[in-house]
Design a protein around this motif. Sequence first.
Motif, mmCIF file in Angstrom:
data_model
loop_
_atom_site.group_PDB
_atom_site.id
_atom_site.type_symbol
_atom_site.label_atom_id
_atom_site.label_comp_id
_atom_site.label_asym_id
_atom_site.label_seq_id
_atom_site.Cartn_x
_atom_site.Cartn_y
_atom_site.Cartn_z
ATOM 1 N N UNK A 1 -6.751 0.902 3.410
ATOM 2 C CA UNK A 1 -5.675 -0.046 3.746
ATOM 3 C C UNK A 1 -6.234 -1.297 4.409
ATOM 4 N N UNK A 2 -7.175 -1.124 5.300
ATOM 5 C CA UNK A 2 -7.757 -2.284 5.984
ATOM 6 C C UNK A 2 -8.493 -3.183 5.003
ATOM 7 N N UNK B 1 2.690 -4.518 3.358
ATOM 8 C CA UNK B 1 3.664 -3.477 3.680
ATOM 9 C C UNK B 1 3.173 -2.112 3.211
ATOM 10 N N UNK B 2 3.391 -1.112 4.032
ATOM 11 C CA UNK B 2 2.974 0.257 3.704
ATOM 12 C C UNK B 2 4.213 1.099 3.420
ATOM 13 N N UNK C 1 0.875 -1.173 0.000
ATOM 14 C CA UNK C 1 0.000 0.000 0.000
ATOM 15 C C UNK C 1 0.909 1.219 0.000
ATOM 16 N N UNK C 2 0.864 2.007 -1.071
ATOM 17 C CA UNK C 2 1.691 3.203 -1.195
ATOM 18 C C UNK C 2 0.830 4.424 -0.899
ATOM 19 N N UNK C 3 1.268 5.231 0.031
ATOM 20 C CA UNK C 3 0.524 6.440 0.382
ATOM 21 C C UNK C 3 1.334 7.657 -0.015
ATOM 22 N N UNK C 4 0.766 8.483 -0.893
ATOM 23 C CA UNK C 4 1.423 9.712 -1.345
ATOM 24 C C UNK C 4 0.810 10.901 -0.595
ATOM 25 N N UNK C 5 1.024 12.123 -1.106
ATOM 26 C CA UNK C 5 0.593 13.313 -0.362
ATOM 27 C C UNK C 5 -0.764 13.832 -0.800
#
Length: 211
Positions: A161-162, A168-169, A61-65
């Motif tokens: 995400x859940x 992996x984040x 899971x990729x979290x950007x801005x």
Amino acid sequence: MLLRDLWKVVAEKVFPTPSSPTLFNMYLDEDPLLDQPGAAMIRRQNLHNYMACYTHRPEFFLLAEAPGPWGCRFSGVPIVSERQLVDSDFPVSGAATARADAPYSEYSARIFWRQMKPLFPRFFVWNTVPYHPHRRGQPTSIRTPTAREVAAGARIAGELWKHLGAGQVLAIGRKAERACSHIGIDATYIRHPSQGGARLFAAGIQQAFAN
């Protein structure tokens, strides 16, 4: 089932929020000077096309801005430009929504997908703040999201995400890293590819996906 769960989150938590003078919800509103008629619904469909790519749970899971003015603001898909969506070689299909003569291209999206395309769909990418933050009266500018905006967006990201169940984040940028800490997610920091960070971004991704 995965698509249904993801779509329920964005339909209930992202789409209905009205824009403010400095935060534009491109899934609900349209700027008649910048957008084609019906642009908001097209952007929803583009996002649906993206989420429909995930028939299995991704590993990362990729979290950007936040959406940039020439990328997600018009495409509706995180770190994706209109030009990419209309490219038959791109893994996600969609339509342009801007009034411009040609589809917009975004530097960060180009650098991001140069590295990530061979890895798709092992990852799912989302923006901490799902709307476009801009300066008052300057709809195609970009500003740093506020702490309140990051905290609010972090809760939505946590729900996605859940449902994804990704192992992996990866936090792309410090704002994303801060958002993960808000909701108690253990994340690995990755340098954002913009503003000279392309090489460090690529190195961080290679290391993460090699483990």
